[in-house]
Write an enzyme that holds these catalytic residues in place. Sequence first.
Site, short mmCIF file in Angstrom:
data_model
loop_
_atom_site.label_atom_id
_atom_site.label_comp_id
_atom_site.label_asym_id
_atom_site.label_seq_id
_atom_site.Cartn_x
_atom_site.Cartn_y
_atom_site.Cartn_z
N GLY A 147 -22.58 -21.45 -98.32
CA GLY A 147 -21.51 -22.44 -98.38
C GLY A 147 -21.32 -23.12 -99.72
O GLY A 147 -20.34 -23.82 -99.93
N HIS B 167 -15.69 -18.63 -121.95
CA HIS B 167 -16.05 -18.04 -120.66
C HIS B 167 -16.58 -19.10 -119.71
O HIS B 167 -17.20 -20.07 -120.12
CB HIS B 167 -17.12 -16.94 -120.86
CG HIS B 167 -16.54 -15.62 -121.27
ND1 HIS B 167 -17.22 -14.72 -122.05
CD2 HIS B 167 -15.34 -15.05 -121.00
CE1 HIS B 167 -16.48 -13.64 -122.24
NE2 HIS B 167 -15.32 -13.82 -121.62
N GLU C 217 -28.66 -14.63 -127.84
CA GLU C 217 -28.40 -14.26 -126.44
C GLU C 217 -29.03 -12.92 -126.09
O GLU C 217 -29.18 -12.04 -126.94
CB GLU C 217 -26.90 -14.25 -126.17
CG GLU C 217 -26.15 -13.10 -126.82
CD GLU C 217 -25.44 -12.22 -125.78
OE1 GLU C 217 -25.99 -12.06 -124.66
OE2 GLU C 217 -24.37 -11.70 -126.10
N ALA D 50 -8.91 -11.93 -117.18
CA ALA D 50 -7.77 -12.54 -117.86
C ALA D 50 -8.16 -13.02 -119.26
O ALA D 50 -7.37 -12.90 -120.21
CB ALA D 50 -7.24 -13.70 -117.03
N ASN E 183 -10.09 -11.76 -121.38
CA ASN E 183 -10.29 -10.72 -122.39
C ASN E 183 -8.94 -10.38 -123.03
O ASN E 183 -8.36 -9.32 -122.82
CB ASN E 183 -10.92 -9.48 -121.75
CG ASN E 183 -11.52 -8.56 -122.80
OD1 ASN E 183 -11.07 -8.59 -123.96
ND2 ASN E 183 -12.49 -7.76 -122.42
N HIS F 207 -14.00 0.27 -120.03
CA HIS F 207 -14.68 -1.00 -120.23
C HIS F 207 -15.79 -0.84 -121.26
O HIS F 207 -16.44 0.20 -121.31
CB HIS F 207 -15.28 -1.48 -118.89
CG HIS F 207 -16.06 -2.76 -119.03
ND1 HIS F 207 -15.45 -3.96 -119.34
CD2 HIS F 207 -17.38 -3.03 -118.92
CE1 HIS F 207 -16.38 -4.90 -119.40
NE2 HIS F 207 -17.55 -4.38 -119.16
N HIS G 221 -21.43 -7.98 -124.80
CA HIS G 221 -22.76 -8.43 -125.22
C HIS G 221 -23.49 -7.33 -125.98
O HIS G 221 -23.51 -6.18 -125.53
CB HIS G 221 -23.60 -8.83 -124.00
CG HIS G 221 -22.99 -9.95 -123.20
ND1 HIS G 221 -23.13 -11.27 -123.56
CD2 HIS G 221 -22.22 -9.94 -122.09
CE1 HIS G 221 -22.48 -12.03 -122.68
NE2 HIS G 221 -21.93 -11.25 -121.78
N HIS H 190 -30.01 -17.09 -122.76
CA HIS H 190 -28.92 -16.42 -122.05
C HIS H 190 -29.39 -15.12 -121.42
O HIS H 190 -29.03 -14.03 -121.86
CB HIS H 190 -27.77 -16.13 -123.05
CG HIS H 190 -26.45 -15.86 -122.40
ND1 HIS H 190 -26.18 -14.71 -121.69
CD2 HIS H 190 -25.30 -16.57 -122.38
CE1 HIS H 190 -24.92 -14.73 -121.27
NE2 HIS H 190 -24.37 -15.86 -121.66
N ASP I 136 -20.21 -28.36 -103.56
CA ASP I 136 -19.79 -27.83 -102.26
C ASP I 136 -18.58 -28.65 -101.83
O ASP I 136 -18.68 -29.83 -101.53
CB ASP I 136 -20.93 -27.98 -101.25
CG ASP I 136 -20.56 -27.42 -99.88
OD1 ASP I 136 -19.42 -26.96 -99.71
OD2 ASP I 136 -21.42 -27.45 -98.99
#
Lengths: 557, 557
Positions: B48, B75, B195, B232, B234, B366, B370, B392, B445
């Site tokens: 939930g 992001h 990262e 979106a 990208n 694709h 990274h 990261h 929540d």
Amino acid sequence: MSITSNTLSIFALGGLSEIGKNMYAIEYDNDILVIDCGNKFPDESLLGIDLIIPDITYLVENKDKVRALIVTHGHEDHIGGIPFFLKKLNVPVYATRFTLGLIELKLKEHRILRETELIEISSDSDLDFEDIRVNFFRVNHSIPDCLGIVFHTPEGDIVHTGDFKFDLTPSTNEHSDIHKMAAIGTKGVLLLLSESTNAERPGATPSERIVGEHIIEAFLKAERKVFLSTFASNINRVQQVVDAAQITNRKLVLLGRSMVNVVAVAMERGYLDVPNGMLIEKEQINDLPPDKVAILCTGSQGEPMAALARLSTGSFRGAEVLPNDTVIFAAGPIPGNEKNVSRIIDNLFALRAKVIYGSGSASGMHVSGHGYQEDLKLMLTLMKPKYFIPIHGEYRMLHQHRLLAESVGIEQDNTFIMNNGDVVDIENGAARQTRKIPTGNTYVDGIGIGDVGEIVLRDRKQLSEDGMLVVVLTMSKAEKKLVSGPDTISRGFVYVRDSEELLTNVNRLIIKSVNDLQGSDRDQWKVMKQSIRKSVGQYLFKQTKKKPMILPIIIEI
Amino acid sequence: MSITSNTLSIFALGGLSEIGKNMYAIEYDNDILVIDCGNKFPDESLLGIDLIIPDITYLVENKDKVRALIVTHGHEDHIGGIPFFLKKLNVPVYATRFTLGLIELKLKEHRILRETELIEISSDSDLDFEDIRVNFFRVNHSIPDCLGIVFHTPEGDIVHTGDFKFDLTPSTNEHSDIHKMAAIGTKGVLLLLSESTNAERPGATPSERIVGEHIIEAFLKAERKVFLSTFASNINRVQQVVDAAQITNRKLVLLGRSMVNVVAVAMERGYLDVPNGMLIEKEQINDLPPDKVAILCTGSQGEPMAALARLSTGSFRGAEVLPNDTVIFAAGPIPGNEKNVSRIIDNLFALRAKVIYGSGSASGMHVSGHGYQEDLKLMLTLMKPKYFIPIHGEYRMLHQHRLLAESVGIEQDNTFIMNNGDVVDIENGAARQTRKIPTGNTYVDGIGIGDVGEIVLRDRKQLSEDGMLVVVLTMSKAEKKLVSGPDTISRGFVYVRDSEELLTNVNRLIIKSVNDLQGSDRDQWKVMKQSIRKSVGQYLFKQTKKKPMILPIIIEI
């Protein structure tokens, strides 16, 4: 629903548009032959469900026709439903020696071994069921003793491949019966049912032998203990681990219930050769130098209660993963298990172990047991069937398998992409997909089989996301007045201590709901409950954007 | 907890041993500078929960020190927590022009845009915060306008890479500031935070340009409509789709709220060049020949409510996937999303579309944003830091990143693998990891932030697996006797209609439990409830192997 006699019918009760619970059937006149009876593990949307098995209503309704359950091999998605099936339909079970060993383990657990008729077959067997004669051919897969099946019917020959790959250099001398398959194809196949698991993957499946080479390399390199996790049923891989242990002079410990049980079956029945004295108990690990020990364990899929998960958190008494021990995942994660596997890898690194892992065959420690596109094309080419039903796979795999069939010359219109329950009828050599028999998922939850369905699951979903609020009112029967309450109890909703104001307002709203009801509505607890559910639900959604289940309970005194 | 002044401290409030909710901080004397504030999506065990954000208790307690939130890129796992953060700590936000555009969308939604101080920076900016000066360098990633950060502190220079790869042939002229990075390294870096997302993947990340070539190829080959789904944000990939549409003379339709919003931001701010008249509304699709239309949509991760999921079930009014239309997944599934993505592919095949898909870069549609191992080694080599903190990533990624650092000459002891909340203190050029600040997950929540915690989640888990049984008893205050009930209501447990006998037995047991209580125990409703819970729970488990939540409610009259 009954079937015109002299029609040959083929259908699936599981295995189409899914991976799991494989179950196929062939019906002719007064005979139904059933192929496999698997289970499937639920995804997270099926809250609380332990297992899914095929809905066999149709077979139960046609009980008198069901002659046999023929099993292609011993994986869970082909045998896991058998105990549930046999409790409703006690028919003879035909399987090879190793497969029978695994089935017996299950029947013992369900206490129905004694009343079951188990019949051992081999790839040379010849079975006769009135109008249908049945032969077999051996295929390679990731478990020993696998069969493909030929049904010689009055309409022509039907071939079911079982699960297979072509491994031209298997790690044992269990070769595919490729010449026999060619002979079957030469004689003419009316219909082929072939598995589709890897229909999306180009190329040919790598050989199991490659894994053995990598295992030996890793054992040679390891300076301390080696842990290796794989599927217990992959006995050929277990044999390669035994061989690597022998070469590197290590004793072998088995951890995990299914590893211990399946290895015992394999040794008893002659599928696994373990040198005398190699197997030791986990209590003996610390008596030996670390470079003289290897541990073979369950849990390669990240199952939280299996040996490897417990090893990774240091909670397996007697066996410890120590710095610079090597841990090998000799099985790729099945889709859906990635997160659990990753968590274990994280934990093992935190213990400073050397971890060998990777998806699919990337680490060299795993190869698939299911044929890639070139394997599937070879099967299609050997059998050159008139009709084709891709089985054992999600819709996209069946779809890709059809394209492969087309590429080797099978007309697109002669391939049937079916759902569970769809029937292909063959009359006078012509196949048509027209009708449907009832089937679906049967859920096993605890002891209950089929006692949990859509309504219960819908409730569980609501409870799981937003919890619930029980509202108790005591009303006087005579005056229709509130005499006690409302009392509210919530679980899984919000921290009650932080939400006193919210609950005070809910109580006010309930009293208002009750008082607002006039005349005859007042007599009807159902109307009152609806009114409470609505007003409290709207208020809570506005305040919290949550929709807990609201359960008004009215006590009448 | 307070900090000795003249100590430089570095810690994470999110992003370590996890993918998501990145948030790092640098503290010196009276200043805290915060880097990023992301969110993370819950896995299925967090029943939930809508969103997870970092627990910023420490920052709130040191409110007066927090000078700035500096954002590396736009992001969600770097900006998704910002509105929640700003509601507690209204500090200036520094970010590049495109990143600010995305942050503004969020602040508008939360109605706090006006009171927020947003400061636009670029890779040439120079910021001064008392003892710390801040500069930037440009990095490549899968969203425009990304920054790495250099903090010039009294102890030395600290570099935070942001998310990055080295793309030597990017699809735009946004090159990495590789010469600037080399200059930073030449000057000397005390500590690098870099990262680790792809630290497990050998080789170098492929260039974004490869995707553009594949998109054009697919557009040329498509005989009817083309649907393409990607993130979106990208925008460089969106530009490549626009270019492919122009080359093939197709009009472009945008579907999905985030696609429409983010494309608008990108166009306004000059990051996306769309020819006049190319964009059309979905209502115009059917006015054009199918080979003159392309549709760019959200939902590449299989999100059930996003455009692509709705298209795949034919429930997107005005836009239909028809036989022989092409559907391209131009984004690999993020771990955990595979099943949802597969379901959509299955549905699209059933609509007889041509579907181009594949994990990672397998389909050519694709590439990752990274850096792979060679990219990470290049960054480590350019910066040649004295100390290194891999950030990261999950633990195994941090671990692998440490091995990479070691391979290019960074001493193993100078790398710190940390958890969120662990602090590295640097004094006189020497770094030590000793203490911890409080942090963790804050759950969002509905509207509630932090009002759902472990107890509520534990209840939800029990409710979700086995449901519940409410037991209502009315007891007389005077005689301590049962005057009405027991009434039982179950939800999410078993089908009640099929379980009458079970519930009758439960009622009997309850009456027995009440009657068995003697003397003073009888007065204590708490004891009575415990006794009911125990006896009913044991009975139900024995009968069903399920453990529903049992909620006894006693009404006293």
